[in-house]
Design a protein around this motif. Structure first.
Motif, PDB file in Angstrom:
ATOM      1  N   ALA A  39      -0.716 -17.942   0.551  1.00 13.61           N
ATOM      2  CA  ALA A  39       0.084 -18.244  -0.693  1.00 13.61           C
ATOM      3  C   ALA A  39       1.506 -18.040  -0.537  1.00 13.61           C
ATOM      4  O   ALA A  39       2.169 -18.188  -1.733  1.00 13.61           O
ATOM      5  CB  ALA A  39      -0.883 -17.434  -1.822  1.00 13.61           C
ATOM      6  N   ALA A  40       2.482 -17.978   0.362  1.00 14.81           N
ATOM      7  CA  ALA A  40       3.408 -17.282   0.569  1.00 14.81           C
ATOM      8  C   ALA A  40       4.342 -16.847  -1.181  1.00 14.81           C
ATOM      9  O   ALA A  40       5.390 -17.485  -1.391  1.00 14.81           O
ATOM     10  CB  ALA A  40       4.171 -18.851   0.609  1.00 14.81           C
ATOM     11  N   GLY A  41       3.665 -15.485  -1.781  1.00 14.72           N
ATOM     12  CA  GLY A  41       4.022 -15.123  -2.349  1.00 14.72           C
ATOM     13  C   GLY A  41       3.951 -15.762  -3.542  1.00 14.72           C
ATOM     14  O   GLY A  41       3.565 -15.124  -4.620  1.00 14.72           O
ATOM     15  N   ARG A  42       2.941 -16.366  -4.039  1.00 12.31           N
ATOM     16  CA  ARG A  42       2.336 -16.232  -4.930  1.00 12.31           C
ATOM     17  C   ARG A  42       1.261 -15.766  -5.047  1.00 12.31           C
ATOM     18  O   ARG A  42       0.671 -15.634  -4.068  1.00 12.31           O
ATOM     19  CB  ARG A  42       1.985 -17.756  -5.125  1.00 12.31           C
ATOM     20  CG  ARG A  42       1.204 -18.662  -6.665  1.00 12.31           C
ATOM     21  CD  ARG A  42       0.322 -20.165  -5.522  1.00 12.31           C
ATOM     22  NE  ARG A  42      -0.564 -20.159  -4.805  1.00 12.31           N
ATOM     23  CZ  ARG A  42      -2.063 -19.422  -5.127  1.00 12.31           C
ATOM     24  NH1 ARG A  42      -2.771 -19.988  -6.218  1.00 12.31           N
ATOM     25  NH2 ARG A  42      -2.361 -19.821  -3.777  1.00 12.31           N
ATOM     26  N   LEU A  43       0.752 -14.797  -6.364  1.00 11.32           N
ATOM     27  CA  LEU A  43      -0.404 -14.397  -7.018  1.00 11.32           C
ATOM     28  C   LEU A  43      -2.169 -15.054  -6.227  1.00 11.32           C
ATOM     29  O   LEU A  43      -2.219 -16.359  -6.526  1.00 11.32           O
ATOM     30  CB  LEU A  43      -0.220 -13.403  -7.760  1.00 11.32           C
ATOM     31  CG  LEU A  43      -1.060 -12.641  -8.459  1.00 11.32           C
ATOM     32  CD1 LEU A  43      -0.858 -11.332  -8.374  1.00 11.32           C
ATOM     33  CD2 LEU A  43      -2.180 -13.198 -10.339  1.00 11.32           C
ATOM     34  N   VAL A  44      -2.605 -14.672  -5.820  1.00  9.76           N
ATOM     35  CA  VAL A  44      -4.031 -15.242  -5.277  1.00  9.76           C
ATOM     36  C   VAL A  44      -4.379 -13.943  -6.021  1.00  9.76           C
ATOM     37  O   VAL A  44      -4.839 -13.028  -6.052  1.00  9.76           O
ATOM     38  CB  VAL A  44      -4.238 -14.799  -4.299  1.00  9.76           C
ATOM     39  CG1 VAL A  44      -5.821 -15.743  -3.180  1.00  9.76           C
ATOM     40  CG2 VAL A  44      -3.333 -15.254  -3.106  1.00  9.76           C
TER      41      VAL A  44
END
Ligand SMILES: Nc1ncnc2c1ncn2[C@@H]1O[C@H](COP(=O)(O)OP(=O)(O)O)[C@@H](O)[C@H]1O
Ligand SMILES: [Mg+2]
Length: 499
Positions: A39-44
Motif C-alpha cells: 500500500a506504500a504509505g496508504r492507510l490499509v
C-alpha cells in the motif's frame, strides 16, 4: 523488493531479508507485512486487511493483532514503521534515507508513489479488473481514448489496484510537458529513480539500469511524444521481460508488444428510459455528484433527472464534459445548461482551477488534439463538421476531394483522425461508417467557421446531395436511392446543408 528500515521484502519469493539474510516469518505475518508494504504509505483499513489475509474465512479481528505483534518482534528497532491507526487500520511509515544503490533508488526517489485519489471512480470496476489482469501477460498496455474520457484516472486506479503484484515499484511518469525524445527518456530515468553513469541517458543504459526488475511503469499523456515513447518502450521491454508499462494516450503507439485498451465513455441512458434507469448510469451519477457538491439538491425532481440524462447523453458520456456542465448548474440551472448545449464550446468552460490547463475548458481539450494534426488532416477534420450523422468513406471523398485534397490525403487523414480518437468508426457488415461525437462536431464547426469555409463546404455538400436525387439516364430514382444510400441519413444531412 520493498525496503522497510533494515529489512527487504521480496513479494514474489515471499521472503523477508535483513541486510540480505533471510529471516523466518510466519505465513500470516508475512501476508500482513506484504499488504501494508504494497500500500506504500496508504492507510490499509481493517476490513481490507482481513479480506486480503483471510480471503475466504471470517476470523476475529484480534488475529491481526496476534500476527502483527509477532511481526513487530522480528522487526525489532524498525517495529514502529508499521503503525496501527486506532479504529481505522494500518499504515507503513518510511524513514528518509540516502539513495545508495540502483536497487533502492526507485523507492527513495518517490517515482513509485501514485497520487492519492481525488474523488470516487465511477463506472470503471470492470475496466480496472480487466486492465489489472491484462497486465499479468501484456508488456505494454495503452489506454486509448478521446481527451477527457478518463484515461489518466483509470490508469492510476488500475495501477493502484495491481500495485501489490509489483514487488519493485509502480512508477508514474507525466509526459504532458515534454517535447523531445531526450526529455522522455530523462523523465523515465527520474520517475523510476534510476542512477546512470553519465548525465545524458541513452536507451541502452536505461535498459541496463532497469535490469530484470519487476515493475510497473505508468506513462501518462503520450500522444504528443508518441514516436519517442514507442521507440523507447520497444527497447525497454525487449531488455526486461518483467517490466510492464501502462500508457495513456489519445492514439496507439503502434509497436509489436502493445495491446490496446479502448477506454469507453461512461454509461449514458438511452432516450425514453425510466428515471430509475437514468439514475443507474455512471455518467448521470458523475453529473449529480459534481453538481451537488457545488449546489446541493440536484436530481430530486423527476423532470430534472430526465434533463440530466439528456445532457449526459448529448455529451457522449465524456467525464470531463460532464464535470464542466455540472459546474455550470450553479449559474444556469439544469434546464439552462440543457438549453445551451448547442453552444457547448462557450458554456463548457471554467473547470477546476487545479485541473490541467487543457482540462479547464472543452475547447482547450480539443485544441490539444487539433494542434498535433498536420495541416491537411486539420483541414479534413474541420470539413467533417458538415456531416450531421454517420458517413462513409465514399461520401466523404465525394464532398471533400478536389484538386488540392486527393483521395490519398483522405485515406491518410481519416486513418489519423480515427487513431487519434477524434472520429469514431463503426462497422456495418463490411462497411466502415464514421461519426463525430456531438462535442467534436461542435469544435470542428467552430474551426470551419473561423477558416471561412463554412459556406463553400455547405454548398458542396448540398450539390452532392442533390446529385443523389437526380435519376441516372433511364434509371428509377427510388430504386437507386434504396441501393446507394441510407435515405434517412441523406435526408438528415440535406436538412443540415440547407438550414
Ligand atoms: N470514472 C470516473 N469517475 C469519476 N470521475 C472521472 C472518471 N473518469 C474521469 N473522471 C474525471 O474526469 C476528468 C477527466 O479525466 P481524465 O482521467 O483526466 O481524462 P483523460 O486522461 O482521458 O484526458 C477528471 O477531472 C476526472 O476526475
Ligand atoms: Mg490524461
Amino acid at each position: 523488493m520493498i525496503e522497510i528500515g533494515n529489512f527487504q521484502i521480496d513479494l514474489e519469493m515471499r521472503t523477508l531479508l535483513q541486510n540480505g539474510e533471510e529471516v523466518h516469518v510466519g505465513s500470516r505475518a508475512f501476508d500482513i507485512l506484504a499488504v501494508v508494504a504494497a500500500a506504500a504509505g496508504r492507510l490499509v483499513t481493517k476490513d481490507e486487511m482481513m479480506n486480503a489475509v483471510w480471503p475466504d474465512t471470517i476470523v476475529e479481528e484480534n488475529n491481526v493483532q496476534v500476527h502483527l505483534s509477532a511481526l513487530r518482534k522480528i522487526l525489532g528497532p524498525d517495529r514502529d514503521l508499521i503503525l496501527t491507526v486506532p479504529g481505522r487500520g494500518y499504515q507503513l511509515l518510511q524513514r528518509q534515507k540516502r539513495v545508495t544503490s540502483r536497487e533502492t533508488a526507485s523507492q527513495a526517489a518517490g517515482g513509485r508513489r501514485l497520487p492519492p485519489s481525488k474523488s470516487r471512480l465511477l463506472g470503471r470496476d470492470c475496466a480496472v479488473k480487466l486492465i489489472s489482469s491484462m497486465l499479468t501477460h501484456t508488456h505494454v498496455l495503452t489506454l486509448v481514448g478521446a481527451g477527457g474520457i478518463g484515461k489518466t484516472t483509470l490508469a492510476i486506479e488500475a495501477a493502484r489496484h495491481c500495485s501489490a503484484d509489483f514487488a519493485e515499484a509502480v512508477c508514474l511518469v507525466e509526459l504532458a510537458t515534454l517535447t523531445t525524445p531526450e526529455d522522455v527518456l530523462g523523465a523515465i530515468v527520474e520517475g523510476c529513480g534510476l542512477t546512470l553513469p553519465g548525465p545524458q541517458a541513452d536507451v541502452a543504459q536505461v535498459v541496463a539500469a532497469l535490469g530484470r526488475h519487476r515493475m510497473l511503469l505508468v506513462l501518462d499523456n503520450a500522444e504528443h511524444v508518441i514516436a519517442a515513447v514507442a521507440h523507447i518502450l520497444d527497447a525497454l521491454v525487449v531488455g526486461n521481460d518483467m517490466l510492464r508499462v501502462l500508457v495513456t494516450s489519445r492514439e496507439p503507439l503502434r509497436i509489436m508488444p502493445e495491446t490496446i485498451f479502448r477506454v469507453d465513455p461512461l454509461g449514458v441512458p438511452p432516450a425514453g428510459c425510466t428515471n430509475e434507469e437514468i439514475l443507474k448510469c455512471s455518467a448521470v451519477n458523475l453529473f449529480l455528484l459534481r453538481a451537488n457538491s457545488l449546489q446541493g439538491e440536484i436530481g430530486v425532481d423527476s423532470a430534472e433527472i430526465r434533463l440530466v440524462g439528456e445532457i449526459c447523453r448529448r455529451l457522449g458520456g465524456i467525464p470531463l464534459a460532464i464535470e464542466l456542465a455540472a459546474a455550470r448548474v450553479v449559474a444556469l440551472g439544469v434546464e439552462g445548461v440543457h438549453r445551451r448545449l448547442d453552444d457547448r464550446m462557450a458554456i463548457l468552460a471554467g473547470g477546476y482551477r487545479t485541473a490541467l490547463p487543457r482540462h479547464q475548458t472543452l475547447r482547450a481539450t480539443f485544441d490539444w488534439s487539433f494542434a498535433i494534426l498536420d495541416a491537411k488532416t486539420q483541414s479534413l477534420f474541420r470539413r467533417l463538421a458538415i456531416f450531421g450523422s454517420s458517413f462513409t468513406f465514399e461520401v466523404m471523398c465525394a464532398v471533400m476531394c478536389d484538386d488540392e485534397f486527393s483521395v490519398a490525403s483522405a485515406i491518410s487523414g481519416i486513418t489519423e483522425l480515427v487513431a487519434k480518437s477524434l472520429v469514431n468508426v463503426e462497422f456495418e457488415g463490411p462497411v466502415a461508417k464514421y461519426r463525430l461525437s456531438e462535442s467534436t462536431r461542435a469544435y470542428a464547426f467552430e474551426k470551419l467557421q473561423a477558416e471561412g469555409e463554412l459556406q463553400t463546404m455547405t454548398s458542396r455538400n448540398a450539390r452532392y446531395l442533390s446529385s443523389l436525387f437526380q435519376p441516372q439516364a433511364g434509371g428509377d430514382l427510388n430504386e437507386e436511392l434504396g441501393n446507394r444510400l441510407d435515405v434517412k441519413q441523406t435526408l438528415d444531412d440535406a436538412r443540415i446543408a440547407i438550414s
